[in-house]
Design a protein around this motif. Sequence first.
Motif, PDB file in Angstrom:
ATOM      1  N   ILE A 152     -49.125  40.072  52.976  1.00  0.00           N
ATOM      2  CA  ILE A 152     -47.876  40.823  53.037  1.00  0.00           C
ATOM      3  C   ILE A 152     -46.733  39.927  53.491  1.00  0.00           C
ATOM      4  O   ILE A 152     -46.923  38.960  54.226  1.00  0.00           O
ATOM      5  CB  ILE A 152     -47.995  42.053  53.961  1.00  0.00           C
ATOM      6  CG1 ILE A 152     -48.277  41.635  55.407  1.00  0.00           C
ATOM      7  CG2 ILE A 152     -49.079  42.990  53.465  1.00  0.00           C
ATOM      8  CD1 ILE A 152     -48.293  42.809  56.368  1.00  0.00           C
ATOM      9  N   GLN A 153     -45.550  40.268  53.034  1.00  0.00           N
ATOM     10  CA  GLN A 153     -44.337  39.541  53.383  1.00  0.00           C
ATOM     11  C   GLN A 153     -43.266  40.554  53.746  1.00  0.00           C
ATOM     12  O   GLN A 153     -43.155  41.609  53.119  1.00  0.00           O
ATOM     13  CB  GLN A 153     -43.873  38.686  52.202  1.00  0.00           C
ATOM     14  CG  GLN A 153     -42.664  37.807  52.498  1.00  0.00           C
ATOM     15  CD  GLN A 153     -42.301  36.917  51.318  1.00  0.00           C
ATOM     16  OE1 GLN A 153     -42.900  37.018  50.252  1.00  0.00           O
ATOM     17  NE2 GLN A 153     -41.330  36.040  51.498  1.00  0.00           N
ATOM     18  N   GLY A 154     -42.488  40.242  54.775  1.00  0.00           N
ATOM     19  CA  GLY A 154     -41.432  41.155  55.185  1.00  0.00           C
ATOM     20  C   GLY A 154     -41.701  41.720  56.563  1.00  0.00           C
ATOM     21  O   GLY A 154     -42.187  41.030  57.459  1.00  0.00           O
ATOM     22  N   SER A 155     -41.406  43.017  56.737  1.00  0.00           N
ATOM     23  CA  SER A 155     -41.521  43.681  58.034  1.00  0.00           C
ATOM     24  C   SER A 155     -42.710  44.635  58.029  1.00  0.00           C
ATOM     25  O   SER A 155     -42.879  45.430  57.101  1.00  0.00           O
ATOM     26  CB  SER A 155     -40.236  44.458  58.333  1.00  0.00           C
ATOM     27  OG  SER A 155     -40.370  45.220  59.515  1.00  0.00           O
ATOM     28  N   LEU A 156     -43.528  44.565  59.091  1.00  0.00           N
ATOM     29  CA  LEU A 156     -44.716  45.411  59.215  1.00  0.00           C
ATOM     30  C   LEU A 156     -44.553  46.353  60.400  1.00  0.00           C
ATOM     31  O   LEU A 156     -44.294  45.922  61.520  1.00  0.00           O
ATOM     32  CB  LEU A 156     -45.961  44.545  59.410  1.00  0.00           C
ATOM     33  CG  LEU A 156     -47.275  45.295  59.675  1.00  0.00           C
ATOM     34  CD1 LEU A 156     -47.691  46.100  58.446  1.00  0.00           C
ATOM     35  CD2 LEU A 156     -48.378  44.320  60.080  1.00  0.00           C
ATOM     36  N   ASN A 157     -44.732  47.651  60.144  1.00  0.00           N
ATOM     37  CA  ASN A 157     -44.617  48.655  61.198  1.00  0.00           C
ATOM     38  C   ASN A 157     -45.813  49.599  61.097  1.00  0.00           C
ATOM     39  O   ASN A 157     -45.949  50.347  60.127  1.00  0.00           O
ATOM     40  CB  ASN A 157     -43.311  49.439  61.050  1.00  0.00           C
ATOM     41  CG  ASN A 157     -43.084  50.406  62.206  1.00  0.00           C
ATOM     42  OD1 ASN A 157     -43.414  50.108  63.344  1.00  0.00           O
ATOM     43  ND2 ASN A 157     -42.522  51.565  61.911  1.00  0.00           N
ATOM     44  N   ILE A 158     -46.716  49.547  62.086  1.00  0.00           N
ATOM     45  CA  ILE A 158     -47.894  50.415  62.127  1.00  0.00           C
ATOM     46  C   ILE A 158     -47.854  51.179  63.445  1.00  0.00           C
ATOM     47  O   ILE A 158     -48.058  50.597  64.515  1.00  0.00           O
ATOM     48  CB  ILE A 158     -49.199  49.604  62.014  1.00  0.00           C
ATOM     49  CG1 ILE A 158     -49.203  48.760  60.736  1.00  0.00           C
ATOM     50  CG2 ILE A 158     -50.409  50.529  62.037  1.00  0.00           C
ATOM     51  CD1 ILE A 158     -50.438  47.890  60.576  1.00  0.00           C
ATOM     52  N   VAL A 159     -47.575  52.481  63.397  1.00  0.00           N
ATOM     53  CA  VAL A 159     -47.409  53.257  64.629  1.00  0.00           C
ATOM     54  C   VAL A 159     -47.947  54.675  64.467  1.00  0.00           C
ATOM     55  O   VAL A 159     -48.008  55.213  63.370  1.00  0.00           O
ATOM     56  CB  VAL A 159     -45.923  53.340  65.064  1.00  0.00           C
ATOM     57  CG1 VAL A 159     -45.401  51.983  65.485  1.00  0.00           C
ATOM     58  CG2 VAL A 159     -45.062  53.930  63.962  1.00  0.00           C
ATOM     59  N   ARG A 160     -48.351  55.249  65.595  1.00  0.00           N
ATOM     60  CA  ARG A 160     -48.742  56.658  65.717  1.00  0.00           C
ATOM     61  C   ARG A 160     -49.853  57.051  64.739  1.00  0.00           C
ATOM     62  O   ARG A 160     -49.838  58.133  64.168  1.00  0.00           O
ATOM     63  CB  ARG A 160     -47.521  57.575  65.560  1.00  0.00           C
ATOM     64  CG  ARG A 160     -46.468  57.366  66.636  1.00  0.00           C
ATOM     65  CD  ARG A 160     -45.359  58.397  66.564  1.00  0.00           C
ATOM     66  NE  ARG A 160     -44.627  58.362  65.313  1.00  0.00           N
ATOM     67  CZ  ARG A 160     -43.659  57.494  65.038  1.00  0.00           C
ATOM     68  NH1 ARG A 160     -43.300  56.597  65.933  1.00  0.00           N
ATOM     69  NH2 ARG A 160     -43.040  57.524  63.868  1.00  0.00           N
ATOM     70  N   ASN A 161     -50.811  56.157  64.576  1.00  0.00           N
ATOM     71  CA  ASN A 161     -52.026  56.476  63.825  1.00  0.00           C
ATOM     72  C   ASN A 161     -53.113  56.756  64.864  1.00  0.00           C
ATOM     73  O   ASN A 161     -53.651  55.827  65.476  1.00  0.00           O
ATOM     74  CB  ASN A 161     -52.406  55.320  62.907  1.00  0.00           C
ATOM     75  CG  ASN A 161     -51.304  55.019  61.895  1.00  0.00           C
ATOM     76  OD1 ASN A 161     -51.138  55.728  60.911  1.00  0.00           O
ATOM     77  ND2 ASN A 161     -50.530  53.973  62.157  1.00  0.00           N
ATOM     78  N   ALA A 162     -53.413  58.010  65.066  1.00  0.00           N
ATOM     79  CA  ALA A 162     -54.155  58.446  66.248  1.00  0.00           C
ATOM     80  C   ALA A 162     -55.545  57.847  66.377  1.00  0.00           C
ATOM     81  O   ALA A 162     -56.050  57.685  67.487  1.00  0.00           O
ATOM     82  CB  ALA A 162     -54.256  59.974  66.254  1.00  0.00           C
TER      83      ALA A 162
END
Length: 280
Positions: A149-159
């Motif tokens: 992957i290239q760019g911005s990675l946002n992984i949040v609130r995956n319980a």
Amino acid sequence: MGSGFILEEISECVMSCPSGFSRESGSRCIRCTSSPANNYCMGACKEKHIRSIGDFQSLRYCSRVHTLNIYNIATVENRGNNFNEAFTAFDSLEQIDHEFTIHNAKVFSSLSMFSRLHHIGITTNATITIEENEFLTELWPLSQPPPIIQGSLNIVRNARLCLKQIVDFVNYTMTHEKELQVTPNTMNEYANGYLASCESNFLRITIDRIRSLTARVNVAVPKELFFRSSGKAEHLRRPFLSVYYKPTRTKNETHFDAIQSHKWLRLVEKVNYNLAPHGK
């Protein structure tokens, strides 16, 4: 007698050429190679906004898309769909150029169905967002190399997605893409996995002496894994240090908090332990 077209890949007669195919050679549908040069097959594979399991089929013949957003999809049981069959629509997808979002999609426990996806993002402006997916427990399995992957990675609130899954994915990607931009919350141990019992494989928790208002909780912690020379447990997250009970309509859920984390044997308050189902 009606007229139709021959779908080249499977030699099947269709009424019109589907997305990802173009009409050529008279009555034949020829597979289109999606790219920016042909506007992603004349727009057919450019932007995909998926809001239902049925919408997966729009990707069946797209090998490359500009944008793929999947959001707000309920569980299969509620919709009555065969998701294993539906996931085959992702078999052709190899690259996402600009934006990839999976938001609140309750049908995913893994991203393994994107088995041929090898690249996400072609510029540093690309964005990858994986958020609020309640049943997601892994990204790509170890047996399946994840996409670069290239760019911005946002992984949040995956319980139920543990931090280790995210760290392994980021580390793998950064060996190939040094300029990956990872948002701070992606690597925040409290932003994901808060219902997953991520450290429970290393703990032995037992509950005894259950009375009308109290219970005793015993937590056995492998010293070599969790303790520093200071004698303090620095690696145990909030969910494994003390216990209280939260009543629901049909069952009690056990939750943990960080108060007095140095006490491994603790008497805790128990609320409505034998709560009857709602309405009874």
